[in-house]
Design a protein around this motif. Structure first.
Motif, mmCIF file in Angstrom:
data_model
loop_
_atom_site.group_PDB
_atom_site.id
_atom_site.type_symbol
_atom_site.label_atom_id
_atom_site.label_comp_id
_atom_site.label_asym_id
_atom_site.label_seq_id
_atom_site.Cartn_x
_atom_site.Cartn_y
_atom_site.Cartn_z
ATOM 1 N N ARG A 243 -81.539 -14.757 93.035
ATOM 2 C CA ARG A 243 -80.145 -15.162 92.874
ATOM 3 C C ARG A 243 -79.978 -16.047 91.643
ATOM 4 O O ARG A 243 -79.001 -15.903 90.884
ATOM 5 C CB ARG A 243 -79.663 -15.883 94.131
ATOM 6 C CG ARG A 243 -78.168 -16.185 94.113
ATOM 7 C CD ARG A 243 -77.627 -16.573 95.477
ATOM 8 N NE ARG A 243 -78.245 -17.775 95.997
ATOM 9 C CZ ARG A 243 -79.090 -17.801 97.021
ATOM 10 N NH1 ARG A 243 -79.430 -16.679 97.618
ATOM 11 N NH2 ARG A 243 -79.594 -18.935 97.458
ATOM 12 N N SER A 244 -80.930 -16.937 91.406
ATOM 13 C CA SER A 244 -80.865 -17.798 90.225
ATOM 14 C C SER A 244 -80.974 -16.979 88.946
ATOM 15 O O SER A 244 -80.310 -17.275 87.946
ATOM 16 C CB SER A 244 -81.985 -18.845 90.272
ATOM 17 O OG SER A 244 -81.829 -19.703 91.384
ATOM 18 N N TYR A 245 -81.819 -15.956 88.974
ATOM 19 C CA TYR A 245 -81.928 -15.061 87.808
ATOM 20 C C TYR A 245 -80.575 -14.422 87.503
ATOM 21 O O TYR A 245 -80.149 -14.333 86.338
ATOM 22 C CB TYR A 245 -82.975 -13.984 88.081
ATOM 23 C CG TYR A 245 -82.873 -12.801 87.146
ATOM 24 C CD1 TYR A 245 -83.407 -12.855 85.864
ATOM 25 C CD2 TYR A 245 -82.215 -11.622 87.553
ATOM 26 C CE1 TYR A 245 -83.289 -11.773 84.997
ATOM 27 C CE2 TYR A 245 -82.103 -10.548 86.693
ATOM 28 C CZ TYR A 245 -82.638 -10.623 85.423
ATOM 29 O OH TYR A 245 -82.514 -9.559 84.564
ATOM 30 N N ASN A 246 -79.884 -13.957 88.541
ATOM 31 C CA ASN A 246 -78.587 -13.316 88.332
ATOM 32 C C ASN A 246 -77.521 -14.307 87.884
ATOM 33 O O ASN A 246 -76.595 -13.931 87.153
ATOM 34 C CB ASN A 246 -78.151 -12.613 89.614
ATOM 35 C CG ASN A 246 -78.858 -11.286 89.819
ATOM 36 O OD1 ASN A 246 -79.115 -10.563 88.862
ATOM 37 N ND2 ASN A 246 -79.194 -10.964 91.058
ATOM 38 N N TYR A 247 -77.630 -15.575 88.319
ATOM 39 C CA TYR A 247 -76.720 -16.591 87.792
ATOM 40 C C TYR A 247 -76.900 -16.727 86.285
ATOM 41 O O TYR A 247 -75.929 -16.750 85.517
ATOM 42 C CB TYR A 247 -77.001 -17.946 88.450
ATOM 43 C CG TYR A 247 -76.292 -18.177 89.770
ATOM 44 C CD1 TYR A 247 -74.923 -17.996 89.898
ATOM 45 C CD2 TYR A 247 -77.000 -18.607 90.897
ATOM 46 C CE1 TYR A 247 -74.272 -18.221 91.110
ATOM 47 C CE2 TYR A 247 -76.372 -18.835 92.110
ATOM 48 C CZ TYR A 247 -75.001 -18.635 92.210
ATOM 49 O OH TYR A 247 -74.366 -18.855 93.406
ATOM 50 N N ILE A 248 -78.139 -16.821 85.838
ATOM 51 C CA ILE A 248 -78.413 -17.038 84.422
ATOM 52 C C ILE A 248 -77.952 -15.851 83.579
ATOM 53 O O ILE A 248 -77.346 -16.019 82.520
ATOM 54 C CB ILE A 248 -79.913 -17.303 84.199
ATOM 55 C CG1 ILE A 248 -80.296 -18.651 84.814
ATOM 56 C CG2 ILE A 248 -80.266 -17.302 82.705
ATOM 57 C CD1 ILE A 248 -81.782 -18.964 84.751
ATOM 58 N N THR A 249 -78.226 -14.655 84.050
ATOM 59 C CA THR A 249 -77.873 -13.457 83.277
ATOM 60 C C THR A 249 -76.415 -13.037 83.464
ATOM 61 O O THR A 249 -75.955 -12.084 82.819
ATOM 62 C CB THR A 249 -78.790 -12.284 83.670
ATOM 63 O OG1 THR A 249 -78.723 -12.067 85.087
ATOM 64 C CG2 THR A 249 -80.225 -12.581 83.278
ATOM 65 N N GLY A 250 -75.680 -13.739 84.337
ATOM 66 C CA GLY A 250 -74.264 -13.454 84.518
ATOM 67 C C GLY A 250 -73.981 -12.178 85.272
ATOM 68 O O GLY A 250 -72.872 -11.632 85.180
#
Length: 403
Positions: A243-250
């Motif tokens: 989920r954090s990865y998807n936050y960073i990549t938007g």
């Protein structure tokens, strides 16, 4: 009169040239492939193809009409040869244009996927709008063999599950073929793929009675995101890190974040809007990265005593979620750098956009430069709405207990 006759003659000539589609195939002569799985067996590719059985998916069939798909398998050194061998056992031509998912086993992914993708990128019948998944810790054929509820084919359920997970949890990497190829060939960004595994009894999951009970013997679960270095799988992100990865990549479309209340217990905030910017530049020859994240949330569930009418209560929630996200984002960046050494976020591409001249020098040794690069993380959270009522009835119950 001559003019009319000439027009009729021209139309007849034009119609005579319309001979139809030269490459057409009759529906009765094709097997529609909706899912494919790739495993390894004795050093060769073991290919599984899930084809639709027209009679079973017909509206005339009832719920107990049987399994609506069939799995065909073959083994060969190359993908093309595996498909050709499979056609020997099929009375129909394999039609790949309706492919929904490609499942690759973890074993194959750790050895490298470039040869597999070369085949799929060359086939002129394939469209690039199918998802690619990793069978985490098991064979791809097992994933395709699970008899599912609600959807008539396992491949369709996997496709739609990925769509809903992106909207509701933000813990999957929904990757089409063209995006995967772009990441594998880019020096400034590494690839990721979603992992899927079977939860429950695998043997009984392949039987029709798996969907004839109120509760299934087994079901799919999107568990984590697989991290690649070049074309090889090197490790996994857990659900929180995904989920954090998807936050960073938007790429996140929706999620629920739990934060602690001022005194005790917690409440849930529903994420409605996410804006993320990945920035990077070169200062004195050294790369520096930055992530700016803005999140808009609503209060979705309250399990504590809190006065949401007070602005300071909302400010406190925003601060706690900001601190939580900053910590989780730093953790996933640190894991990508120190554990895997893989730039899955695209900081290299950001440097390329900001300073092409500097990137030309850094790109030659970017893997080592990425590991050492400092990354600043800025998070801004706004709580916009509290629902149809500001304060929970839990406040009133607590006051009643105290009287």
């Amino acid at each position: 009169m001559q003019r009319i006759a000439l027009l009729i003659l021209c139309h007849l000539i034009m119609v005579s040239t319309l001979t139809g589609c030269w490459s057409r195939r009759e529906l009765n002569d094709i097997s529609i492939v909706v899912g494919m799985g790739i495993d390894k067996q004795d050093g060769e590719y073991s290919l599984s193809a899930q084809v639709v059985i027209p009679e079973a998916v017909s509206s005339k069939q009832g719920a107990g009409g049987g399994i609506p798909t069939s799995i065909l398998q073959s083994t060969a050194p190359t993908m093309v040869e595996a498909i050709r061998k499979m056609l020997k056992t099929s009375p129909r031509y394999f039609y790949l244009s309706h492919l929904r998912v490609l499942v690759i086993s973890e074993e194959v992914a750790r050895e490298g996927i470039q040869d597999i993708l070369d085949f799929f990128s060359r086939d002129n019948e394939l469209r690039a709008d199918f998802y690619i998944l990793l069978a985490k810790g098991q064979r791809a054929e097992e994933i395709l063999s699970v008899v599912t509820r609600l959807e008539k084919s396992q491949a369709t359920k996997l496709f739609k599950s990925l769509e809903w997970n992106r909207r509701l949890t933000g813990e999957t990497a929904n990757v089409f073929l063209d995006e995967l190829l772009a990441n594998l060939t880019s020096t400034g960004k590494m690839a990721v793929l979603s992992g899927v595994e079977i939860v429950g009894n695998k043997k009984q999951a392949e039987q029709i009675k798996n969907v004839q009970k109120t509760t299934s013997f087994a079901h799919f679960k999107m568990t984590s995101i697989g991290v690649f270095k070049d074309d090889k799988l090197i490790g996994w992100l857990n659900e929180s890190e995904s989920r954090s990865y998807n936050y960073i990549t938007g790429k996140i479309r929706g999620a629920v974040e739990r934060v602690a209340c001022p005194k005790k217990d917690s409440l849930d905030l529903r994420v409605n809007q996410v804006e993320s910017k990945i920035k990077a530049n070169v200062v004195k020859g050294k790369p520096q990265g930055r992530v700016d994240l803005f999140i808009e949330t609503d209060v979705s569930e309250v399990n504590c005593v809190i006065d949401l009418d007070k602005p300071e209560s909302l400010y406190a929630l925003e601060k706690k979620l900001t601190e939580k996200l900053q910590a989780s984002l730093r953790q996933v960046v640190r894991k990508a750098q120190k554990t895997y050494g893989s730039d899955i976020f695209g900081f290299g591409n950001a440097i390329h956009r900001a300073n092409p001249k500097a990137w030309k020098k850094l790109s030659k040794n970017w893997k080592k430069e990425f590991v050492k690069m400092p990354v600043a993380i800025s998070v801004e959270v706004k709580v916009r709405r509290t629902g149809t009522q500001s304060n929970s009835f839990i406040n009133d119950i607590q006051k009643k207990k105290e009287q």
